[in-house]
Structure formats: C-alpha cells, structure tokens
Design a protein around this motif. Structure first.
Motif, short mmCIF file in Angstrom:
data_model
loop_
_atom_site.label_atom_id
_atom_site.label_comp_id
_atom_site.label_asym_id
_atom_site.label_seq_id
_atom_site.Cartn_x
_atom_site.Cartn_y
_atom_site.Cartn_z
N GLU A 14 -19.05 61.76 -138.62
CA GLU A 14 -18.27 61.59 -139.84
C GLU A 14 -17.86 60.14 -140.09
OE1 GLU A 14 -15.23 64.47 -140.66
OE2 GLU A 14 -16.05 65.86 -139.20
N PRO A 43 -20.26 59.17 -144.91
CA PRO A 43 -20.60 60.54 -145.36
C PRO A 43 -22.08 60.88 -145.34
CG PRO A 43 -20.14 59.13 -147.24
CD PRO A 43 -19.87 58.30 -146.02
N LEU A 78 -23.18 64.10 -143.41
CA LEU A 78 -22.56 65.30 -143.97
C LEU A 78 -23.18 65.63 -145.33
CD1 LEU A 78 -18.80 64.64 -143.09
CD2 LEU A 78 -20.33 66.31 -142.03
N ALA A 107 -18.94 69.67 -146.39
CA ALA A 107 -17.80 68.76 -146.37
C ALA A 107 -16.66 69.44 -145.62
CB ALA A 107 -17.37 68.40 -147.78
N GLU A 130 -13.70 73.68 -138.02
CA GLU A 130 -13.71 73.05 -139.34
C GLU A 130 -13.68 74.11 -140.42
OE1 GLU A 130 -16.47 69.07 -138.76
OE2 GLU A 130 -17.45 70.99 -139.12
N LEU A 184 -15.42 74.42 -143.69
CA LEU A 184 -16.50 73.76 -144.41
C LEU A 184 -16.58 74.21 -145.87
CD1 LEU A 184 -19.52 73.81 -141.91
CD2 LEU A 184 -17.97 71.93 -142.41
N ARG A 234 -25.23 72.68 -138.80
CA ARG A 234 -23.83 72.27 -138.57
C ARG A 234 -23.04 73.46 -138.05
NH1 ARG A 234 -21.05 67.33 -138.57
NH2 ARG A 234 -18.81 67.69 -138.84
#
Length: 861
Positions: free
Chosen positions: A648, A657, A660, A666, A701, A703, A738
């Motif tokens: 990140e 970014p 990602l 995100a 996370e 997302l 991810r």
C-alpha cells in the motif's frame, strides 16, 4: 568461539527457560563437602621414578601442599573452606548452573627441566565421609582437573576430568558412537572439545567420544594433541574469532593490509601445530554482528571516510543533496527515526539506514577476500547472524542500547539477501536456539540463507545449538537434514564443551541429544554422495523478503517498544504481523512440499525473476520501481498473492495505490498489525469458500471493489459479515489475488494440538486456500508427495537427486513420492530402508515407502 555477547544474554536465558532447561541450580559453598587428594607417580618419561626423584603436589585454594619421592603415594592434601568459597565464586563455577564444582591440582617434578616431562600417575580423590575415586592420568603439563558433581542418583561424586568423563558421558556417547565409515566425509560438521587440563587421557577420550558422533572437523586443541585428533578420525580443522578488525565497519584506507595480517595471524597457531592450509575446513570470522543507533550515526558522522562512502552510496542510488533536503553534500549526514519531517528528510532517513548494513556487508566482503587470499579461494568463511527474520532495522532501545530514552534508538543488523548480493562472505550462516517442537523452522532459515548465498554465488551454513534439543527422538536428525536437505554444506555446532569448561554454552550434559545427533549424521553419510554434490533448482514459487517496511514499523510511537528480531527464535512474538504472516505462508507451502525461493525488492526488477510463476507478498512498503516491474510481470503471466496491508506504500512509506488499483480493491484502512506475542492474533470471524468455513485470526481489511471494474473481479471467499475475504482479478496473462486477512497466520492458529511433540490439527481448508494459486499457475514442482505435512527438498546433481523427506506429522506415514527427473534412473534407495522398487515415467519416478521422522531418498541416474 567466545561466549555469546552480553547484549543477548537476557534473551537467551528466556529462550532456555521456555524450552525447559535441564540444568539444576549450581551449589553454594556451604553445599560443597570437604575433600582431599593424593597422587602416586608410576612413570616419568617412560621410566619408573627412582627413590630419590622428588615431586610437589598442590591443590587449588589450599596453601599447604605436599612433597614426596619415588613411587610412593603423596600425603593427602585437603581442601579448605576458604578455597571452596573462592572456587564457587569464580569462573568457571560461578557461571555454571549445573551442580558441578571445578577445581584442580598441579604436579611438578622437583628437578627443573627445559620441557615438562611425560608423567603417568594415579590420582586418588575422596569426599570426607563419602566416596573415594582412583583414576590414572598421563600428563603433558602440570595440571589435573578435578570435579565434584551430582549425578542422576542425586549424590555428590568426585573424580578427575578423565574419571568424570568415563562415569558421566561414556555410556550415552558410546551408545551413539558411529564407526568412521558411517560418518560424513565431505559436508563439514565441526565442533569443539575443551579439555581444561594437561591430562592426555581426558583429552584423548573426550575427543574420541565427540568424534564418534560423526564430526569431521575440530576446533584447535593444544599442538601436542594434533596426532590424537587425527587418530580419532578428524582430518579437518576449523577456527573462530568473535569479530574482525573494526567489528562491523572499517573505512580505513589501509584496511586490506590489516585484514590480510589478521587472517594470517588467525591461522598461524594452527599451522605451527602441524596443520596445513588445505586442512582448514572453515573459519568463523564473526558471531552475531549488530550495532546500535543513534551511536552508529554519531560515529559515522564524525568519520570523514565513512561520510565520503555514504555520499558515494547516495550518488550511486541516483540521489542528490536536494533530494534529501540539503543544499550540498557537506550538509548530508545520517539521521534517525524521529529526525525526518517531510519527504526529503524521509528519504535521508531511509537511505541512512539502508547504507549502514550495506557498508557492513562491504566490510565483511573485504574480510572474506582476505581470508581467501591467505588460505584459498572459496574457503568457507562463516558470518553467523542472529536476526532470525533477517530484519536490518529494529526500532526501539533493543538489548543493551546505551541510549535507552532516545527516540532515535534502534538496532541495526544485516539484511541477509543484501549481504548475499555483496558476497559478504563465502558461507552465510545463522543459528537456531529453538527446540525440537519447531525443528521445521530450520527449513525457513535455510531457504532464506540459500537465497542470499545464490545472490553471491557462494554456499551457506549454520550454527546448531544441541543444548536446546533432545526433546524428541527424531528432533536433532530432522534439524540436520532440514539444513543439509536444503543445501547447507558447512555446519558448526555450538558447542560440546564439556559444560564445566565453558559454562552456559555447551551441550555435553544434554545426554538425550547424543543418539539423535548421531542418527542425523549417519543419514547424511549414507546419502552424502548426492547431498554434497546436489543443488536445489530455483523454485517457481517465491516469497518477498520485506526490506523497506521495517524502517517504518511503529512509526507512530515516540519511543518504539515491543519488536525484537535479534536472538528471537519465536516467529510469533516481537514481530509485525506481516513478518509472522510471511513465515506462516512458508509453513503452509512447506507442509505441501512446495519449495520456496525468497526474493528481495531488487530481484523484482531483474530479468531472471521472470522464471517465477507465483509470488506471495506481505510487505506494506515496496519501492515504486519494484511495484512497476511486478505489474508487468503479472501482465506477462505471473500470479501475485497479496495479504491484508500489503503493497500500500512506497519505500518512503507514502501512499502507492498502483498495486491496489491493479487488483481493483480499496481497503477502508491500512492494516499494519503488531504481533508482540502469539495470543495477540485474536479470533476474528470466519471465512467461507465453496461452503467450507474456516476461522480467521488477526486483523482484517474491509475491502471495496472498484465499481467500474467490478465485473473483472471475482470474490472467491467472504467473511461472516458478507464482505470480500479473497478477491481475484485477471490482469493481462496473469492475475492478482488479495486476501483481506492473514491466511498464513490463520493457518498456523488452526493447529490446536500436538502429535509426537509437533503441532498438529492444521486446517486442510486453509492450507488448500494458500497453495491453490501454485496449483492453478502450473508451477513445476520437483517433488510431489501424497500426504500433507511432508517436506521434500530436492538437490540435483549429475549423479542423481537427493530428496530429503521430513515428516512433520509427528507420527509415521506411508508415503508415495514422485520425483521429477530428466534422465533415466538406474536405481533408487532409501537411507533408512535400502534399495526401493520404483516406477519410471517420462518425467520422473514414483516410489512408495514407510517414513518415520526423516529419510533421504537417493535417486541415481
């Protein structure tokens, strides 16, 4: 080798306590009984003493000795309470936690002579009101060691070092004794015997016992004992020094000459003792190098040569003073973690702390070249690391940093892979300090050492600590084969001792480890023809070693607290979550017989990275040029697997970014979880994939998938709250996955029990999730095994393939093993079972065999 540096001592004590040290408390002076000793000389220079030949006898700590003549017994010389108190309070006894008290006597002829004669005698020692021991001695000098100890019977005993060895060590080491033809010959295994007196018998018998465990290289002993070493089957010598001139840095213009003289001075005593340069198996030139900040900044900033080298380093990395917020090079100095305020000063902080370990790597590279100049090219020169995750920068007042309250306090050590790139030495090494319950951790270390060694086109080795092993019958054999099976060629042991001669460091009292150690040696010897010649093929599966990220760990803290890489063999405490995750991903791949190639940030930009098909990435920070190259690699067909918090930020910890965005996800917030202890990774819901549900541990996370590219993203798994847990986005010919969590850490936490002393109960579902990208990529695996938790590193050579089978199930298995080969196979054998039947196919062979803790499959072309 010198005692471990005091910086690490408190940590080592914690490690030993956690492993359940076998040592009992050392005695107080009041607990030591009075004793006495007398001697009788039976020959001097091969002749019976005449009636008029006189001798003197003295006992340490006793002012009154004895004189006597001929073959008669001397008078008794008794201990004193003052002498006992003095002995208990001084080294070696003051450092020995076992119930042992070392003292000694001296015997001298009354008539002076140019050299001490050869004297044979009998020594009678007695505890007042207790046992009496009579043991012979053969002296090449005046001292005879005497030891009081408590045995398994809890009684106090007394004898000479020779007698103690026969009574305490002999049986266990005789049971483990390997004949000379069952010991390794080419892969170097070194140890040290510390005799402690001038009795030929104690040295000779101790060396024989130690060599019988399988060792083929020995640390120097007194020159008169060189023949004894050779008679015991040892033809190689190894040596050690704590550090070279300068410790970890030397910017002197005359340093090369200084290093050459140093190396020559190191080996001269051994040459004088009858050894030749070709007999030198290896040399340890530094043990646990490390340095403290801000003192190192201050030292460098005051040294014109160091600053000139720093400025050249910055220029080589295409930086100008203006990039660093300065108007000229004269203003550019090294800075610490709380001395940056903007992007230019962030750059200066970053490169300051990349420079220091780089400069030390250059230093050690020059030292290694000096040894090669003095001894021979490519002689194994070991530098032993103790930062087990290979972290080059640890924020906070670690260890004995003298600036405990300075916010810039930190510890520096070597980045293993950068050290390899610099060819920092010819045999890159580390040590264990962990028990048999995590013997598999050696494979993690070895894989990273091998990656470093490959970058420098050198070999790697290790420092094994048997004092912390012996809990499992197969533990030490698994440790040795995890090393050798992954390509280690030089293994030093720290250290036999005996313990009473070097207290706090030795494994002589750990009798339970002797047979497992010899078993490992025996297995290596049986398969050594393939193990020694073999090299591991570069794996198509890689894990990135974080290099930029540690510089920004705990950035929010004014005085960083809680991280510890130095001497910390716990992969789940004193760590950042992304580091523990890296290890845990390796563990899942290891349990699936998937070999791993560790790569650094620079490797991502190099042409040979194209041979990698799958990369696992946990690092939060990554240089922009590495990220750019990585995206092109994905477009060309690579599979990138990232986890929560990964990729990140750029190298200066500024938002980056691009990766990602390429994954079309995100995170709501950046995840950078500290893992100060294993229990900090709390249960955090569940993950569901194809109706299979697994528990998640650690931070997650939340997302969001890019709305305009939502159709390109597949949600492969979800959390219990319905949010994405695993996404996949095709990109060019490749794809990016991810995980919005720590899958590796969750895999490790899924093991709730133990079997045979090893962690067990690992989630098959988590393991399959982690390994699935490898299977889908079509990556070529050298070995396939039909059972999980079987590691199978393969070493290839012109003669065939050595496949080390390491069973981490904790219970015997019958396994089917398929080995990729590119030549016709003539025969297959097991180091444990002998010849095996096999099935040949165009691409390899398949065998079935029963597997205990460890075996080596020998596939001959």
């Amino acid at each position: 080798m010198k005692n471990k540096i005091l910086i690490w001592l408190p940590i080592l004590i914690v490690c030993l306590l956690a492993l359940g040290s076998r040592a009992v408390a050392g005695p107080t002076a009041k607990q030591v009984p009075d004793f006495k000793v007398r001697v009788r000389v039976t020959s001097i220079n091969g002749q019976r003493p005449t009636a008029e030949q006189g001798f003197t006898l003295a006992l340490a700590g006793t002012p009154q000795g004895a004189t006597f003549k001929g073959v008669a017994w001397s008078a008794w010389v008794a201990s004193t309470r003052a002498g006992i108190e003095q002995a208990v309070a001084t080294y070696n006894n003051a450092n020995n936690s076992n119930w042992q008290v070392v003292t000694g006597l001296t015997l001298n002829p009354a008539a002076a002579s140019p050299a001490f004669p050869s004297i044979k005698l009998q020594v009678e020692s007695a505890l007042v009101g207790g046992e009496i021991s009579v043991t012979e001695a053969e002296l090449f000098g005046p001292s005879v060691g005497l030891i009081l100890w408590k045995g398994p019977d809890a009684k106090i005993h007394i004898d000479t070092f020779t007698g103690h060895g026969r009574r305490y060590y002999e049986k266990a080491m005789k049971d483990a004794f390997l004949p000379a033809n069952e010991r390794p010959k080419k892969i170097l295994f070194g140890d040290r015997y510390i005799g402690g007196d001038n009795d030929n018998l104690s040295w000779k018998e101790g060396i024989r016992r130690l060599c019988g465990l399988g060792f083929n290289a020995l640390h120097p002993v007194p020159a008169n004992l060189t023949a004894t070493v050779r008679e015991a089957g040892i033809q190689k010598l190894w040596g050690a020094v704590y550090n070279p001139p300068g410790y970890a840095f030397n910017f002197s213009p005359t340093r090369h000459a200084e290093f050459v003289k140093f190396a020559q001075d190191q080996i001269n005593p051994s040459l004088a003792a009858g050894w030749k340069k070709e007999d030198i198996g290896f040399w340890v030139t530094s043990d646990e190098p490390g340095w403290y900040y801000p003192n190192t900044y201050n030292d460098f900033n005051k040294d014109p040569n160091a600053l000139a080298t720093f400025h050249k380093y910055l220029q080589d990395n295409k930086l100008s003073p203006q990039d660093l917020g300065k108007s000229s090079w004269e203003e550019v100095q090294l800075i610490g973690r709380k001395q940056y305020t903007d992007l230019p000063s962030r750059r200066l902080f970053y490169w300051s702390n990349r420079f220091v370990p780089w400069a030390s790597s250059q230093f050690f590279a020059e030292v290694a070249k000096a040894y090669e100049e003095v001894i021979r090219p490519d002689v194994p020169i070991l530098v032993n690391f103790n930062n087990f995750m290979g972290v080059a920068y640890q924020p906070g007042p670690v260890g004995n940093n003298p600036t405990k309250t300075d916010p810039n306090a930190a510890m520096g050590q070597h980045d293993w892979l950068e050290f390899g790139r610099s060819r920092g030495t010819t045999s890159i090494s580390t040590e264990d300090w962990f028990g048999d319950d995590v013997a598999y951790q050696w494979s993690f270390y070895a894989s990273r050492l091998r990656a470093a060694a490959e970058l420098g086109k050198v070999d790697f080795g290790s420092l094994v600590i048997p004092r912390v092993s012996g809990q499992r019958p197969g533990g030490m054999a698994q440790k040795l084969l995890a090393l050798v099976g992954n390509g280690a060629k030089t293994i030093d042991f720290f250290t036999y001792g005996p313990e009473y001669a070097f207290p706090g460091n030795c494994y002589s009292e750990n009798l339970a480890v002797m047979k497992p150690l010899a078993k490992g040696m025996q297995l290596v010897a049986k398969a050594e023809d393939l193990l020694y010649a073999g090299q591991m093929r570069p794996s198509e599966v890689a894990i990135l070693t974080p290099q930029s990220s540690p510089l920004w760990d705990l950035e929010e803290q004014q005085l960083a607290q809680g991280l510890m890489d130095v001497t910390n063999a716990d992969m789940y405490g004193g760590r950042m979550g992304y580091q523990s995750e890296l290890y845990s991903l390796f563990l899942a791949l290891q349990h699936s017989a998937v070999p791993v190639r560790f790569v650094d940030e620079q490797k991502l930009t190099e042409p040979d990275f194209k041979t990698v098909k799958v990369l696992y990435l946990t690092a939060p920070d990554l240089p922009a040029e590495s990220a750019t190259a990585l995206l092109q690699w994905v477009r060309d067909g690579g599979t990138l697997v990232t986890v929560a918090g990964a990729a990140e930020f750029d190298r200066y910890h500024q938002p980056m970014p691009m990766l990602l965005q390429a994954a079309c996800v995100a995170p709501a917030t950046a995840v950078r979880m500290p893992l100060f202890k294993y229990d900090d990774a709390k249960a955090n819901g569940t993950l569901t994939q194809a109706s299979k549900q697994v528990a998640v541990f650690g931070e997650r996370e939340k997302l969001t998938i890019s709305a305009n590219q939502a159709t390109e993203v597949q949600i492969k798994a979800t959390f219990n709250d319905g949010t994405p847990a695993l996404t996949e986005r095709p990109l060019g010919k490749g794809r990016i996955l991810r995980y919005a969590c720590y899958p590796g850490l969750s895999y490790r936490k899924s093991a709730k029990g133990t079997t045979g002393g090893l962690a067990s109960g690992f989630s098959e579902a988590w393991r399959n999730l982690i390994v699935q990208p490898v299977q889908a990529s079509g990556a070529t695996l050298p070995v396939k095994v039909n059972k999980a938790l079987i590691e199978a590193p393969a070493l290839y050579s012109q003669a065939g393939v050595a496949v080390t089978l390491l069973n981490w199930n904790g219970t015997p298995q019958t396994v089917e093993v398929t080995v990729a080969t590119n030549k016709e196979v003539r025969r297959v054998a097991s180091a444990e079972k002998g010849p095996l039947r096999f099935q040949q196919s165009p691409n390899g062979i398949t065998v079935s065999l029963p597997l205990g803790d460890v075996d080596v499959l020998q596939v001959y072309y």
